[in-house]
Design a protein around this motif. Structure first.
Motif, PDB file in Angstrom:
ATOM      1  N   PHE A  60      -2.357  -6.993  -4.054  1.00  0.00           N
ATOM      2  CA  PHE A  60      -1.147  -7.316  -4.513  1.00  0.00           C
ATOM      3  C   PHE A  60      -0.093  -7.468  -3.168  1.00  0.00           C
ATOM      4  O   PHE A  60      -0.105  -6.386  -2.590  1.00  0.00           O
ATOM      5  N   ASP A  61       0.489  -8.613  -3.158  1.00  0.00           N
ATOM      6  CA  ASP A  61       1.272  -8.779  -1.843  1.00  0.00           C
ATOM      7  C   ASP A  61       2.738  -8.094  -2.003  1.00  0.00           C
ATOM      8  O   ASP A  61       3.517  -8.226  -1.047  1.00  0.00           O
ATOM      9  N   GLY A  62       3.201  -7.627  -3.131  1.00  0.00           N
ATOM     10  CA  GLY A  62       4.293  -6.898  -3.477  1.00  0.00           C
ATOM     11  C   GLY A  62       5.614  -7.745  -3.912  1.00  0.00           C
ATOM     12  O   GLY A  62       6.590  -7.520  -4.198  1.00  0.00           O
ATOM     13  N   SER A  63       5.061  -9.453  -3.780  1.00  0.00           N
ATOM     14  CA  SER A  63       6.371 -10.235  -4.233  1.00  0.00           C
ATOM     15  C   SER A  63       6.049 -11.387  -5.065  1.00  0.00           C
ATOM     16  O   SER A  63       6.827 -12.061  -5.670  1.00  0.00           O
ATOM     17  N   GLY A  80       9.183  -5.033  -6.238  1.00  0.00           N
ATOM     18  CA  GLY A  80       7.921  -4.820  -5.523  1.00  0.00           C
ATOM     19  C   GLY A  80       6.720  -4.509  -6.313  1.00  0.00           C
ATOM     20  O   GLY A  80       5.958  -3.788  -5.628  1.00  0.00           O
ATOM     21  N   ALA A  81       6.724  -4.621  -7.682  1.00  0.00           N
ATOM     22  CA  ALA A  81       5.597  -4.169  -8.216  1.00  0.00           C
ATOM     23  C   ALA A  81       5.245  -5.046  -9.416  1.00  0.00           C
ATOM     24  O   ALA A  81       6.050  -5.807  -9.832  1.00  0.00           O
ATOM     25  N   SER A 308       4.916  -0.625 -14.578  1.00  0.00           N
ATOM     26  CA  SER A 308       4.781  -1.084 -13.048  1.00  0.00           C
ATOM     27  C   SER A 308       3.549  -0.730 -12.601  1.00  0.00           C
ATOM     28  O   SER A 308       3.044   0.320 -12.580  1.00  0.00           O
ATOM     29  N   VAL A 309       3.040  -1.655 -11.341  1.00  0.00           N
ATOM     30  CA  VAL A 309       1.647  -1.302 -10.829  1.00  0.00           C
ATOM     31  C   VAL A 309       2.246  -1.920  -9.387  1.00  0.00           C
ATOM     32  O   VAL A 309       2.598  -2.927  -8.998  1.00  0.00           O
ATOM     33  N   LYS A 310       1.735  -0.828  -8.363  1.00  0.00           N
ATOM     34  CA  LYS A 310       1.733  -1.554  -6.963  1.00  0.00           C
ATOM     35  C   LYS A 310       0.873  -0.761  -6.151  1.00  0.00           C
ATOM     36  O   LYS A 310       0.231   0.053  -6.740  1.00  0.00           O
TER      37      LYS A 310
END
Length: 318
Positions: A60-63, A80-81, A308-310
């Motif tokens: 995941f690129d965060g954006s 960011g997630a 949310s997932v990051k």
């Protein structure tokens, strides 16, 4: 009273193959780990560094949702997630967001989850599209007849039970959706079918009833509540071979309404699921009707609340 984790001897090497990175009761940050007994040579053993992502690939690129596939009217990116917010007014039903980069077999997967209210979900792995299955396909579901564990008394809705899977809801359980003035209608099953996954899941829920449990969509459902070592053999119910931690201890490890760091290690027939540096579930699956050696990764959600997932990182093991 917390019980220390131990692997029964009859599990042998299969259950111990992942012993090196296990951290059943790792010391909190800033505290020294317990010293080894006098005269014991650990031969290079050291606490696992969960923050070190050397050799891992970011998923995941965060954006953006680049590399992931799902209904973008439901899934988005916020702060960011990866983000989704099922609610009474805007329900989602059970929906998935699927990583498009392959079907990992043996791997280490790290990620952070945060949820609020009653939200429930998890990380699918070694899974398959239920509409277009390949490889091992689960036999028709048998309600509690072919293994699995009963729902704990007073358990909240979650895992696959909200979709009619697994054991029956206990009498007097709270409603699955909180009441609201303008209840909405979830998207149709037909509109979401192309993303529906069957297969293993490392569970998560905002109330920590199921977090870290090995759950199986479309198969054996609830294998065992979290905090156990489990063995599955052909033609037998799944068996709890040891207690890793009692519910009180699991709640102390969980960070309610905050980020919880998870790690899945899948190597051959053994899967281990960690939460915030602690082993939650160890599962040795020797049942060929259900064991899958590889498959898709995906995020699942149901019920209501922000989700949310990051920090999703993958290392494939050769």
């Amino acid at each position: 009273m917390k019980k220390l984790f131990s692997i029964p001897l009859h599990l042998g090497a299969a259950a111990l193959m992942l012993a090196a990175p296990m951290a059943v009761s790792q010391a909190p940050a800033g505290q020294a780990a317990p010293a080894f007994p006098p005269g014991f040579n650990p031969r290079g053993s050291a606490p696992y560094d969960y923050i070190d992502n050397t050799g891992f690939m970011p998923l995941f690129d965060g954006s953006s949702l680049k590399g992931w596939d799902g209904d973008t009217s439901l899934w988005s990116v916020k702060d960011g997630a990866i983000y989704i917010h099922p609610s009474c007014e805007h329900p989602t039903g059970t929906v998935y967001l699927i990583w498009q980069g392959g079907e990992p077999a043996d791997f280490i997967l790290k990620y952070d989850f945060k949820g609020t209210e009653r939200v429930n979900g998890g990380m699918q792995f070694r899974s398959y599209l239920s509409e277009k299955p390949t490889g091992t396909v689960y036999p028709p579901r048998q309600r509690m007849g072919g293994g699995g564990a009963p729902r704990p008394a007073g358990a909240a809705a979650g895992a696959g039970a909200a979709a009619g899977q697994g054991a029956a809801r206990p009498a007097g359980a709270p409603p699955r959706q909180p009441a609201c003035a303008n209840p909405g209608t979830p998207p149709s099953k037909e509109s979401q079918a192309k993303w529906d996954l069957f297969g293993p899941q490392a569970d998560f829920d905002a109330g920590n009833m199921w977090s870290g449990m090995f759950y199986e969509q479309g198969g054996r459902s609830i294998i065992s509540p979290p905090g156990h070592a489990i063995l599955a053999e052909p033609g037998k119910p799944t068996l709890t071979t040891a207690t890793i931690a009692e519910k009180e201890q699991l709640n102390q490890w969980f960070k309610k309404d905050d980020w919880n760091s998870f790690m899945i290690i899948a190597k051959g027939n053994t899967t281990q699921i960690f939460m915030n540096g602690h082993l939650i579930t160890s599962f040795v699956d020797l049942d060929p009707k259900y064991f899958r050696a590889s498959g898709k990764l995906g995020i699942e959600v149901e019920s209501t609340g922000e989700y949310s997932v990051k920090n999703v990182y993958l290392k494939e093991l050769k």
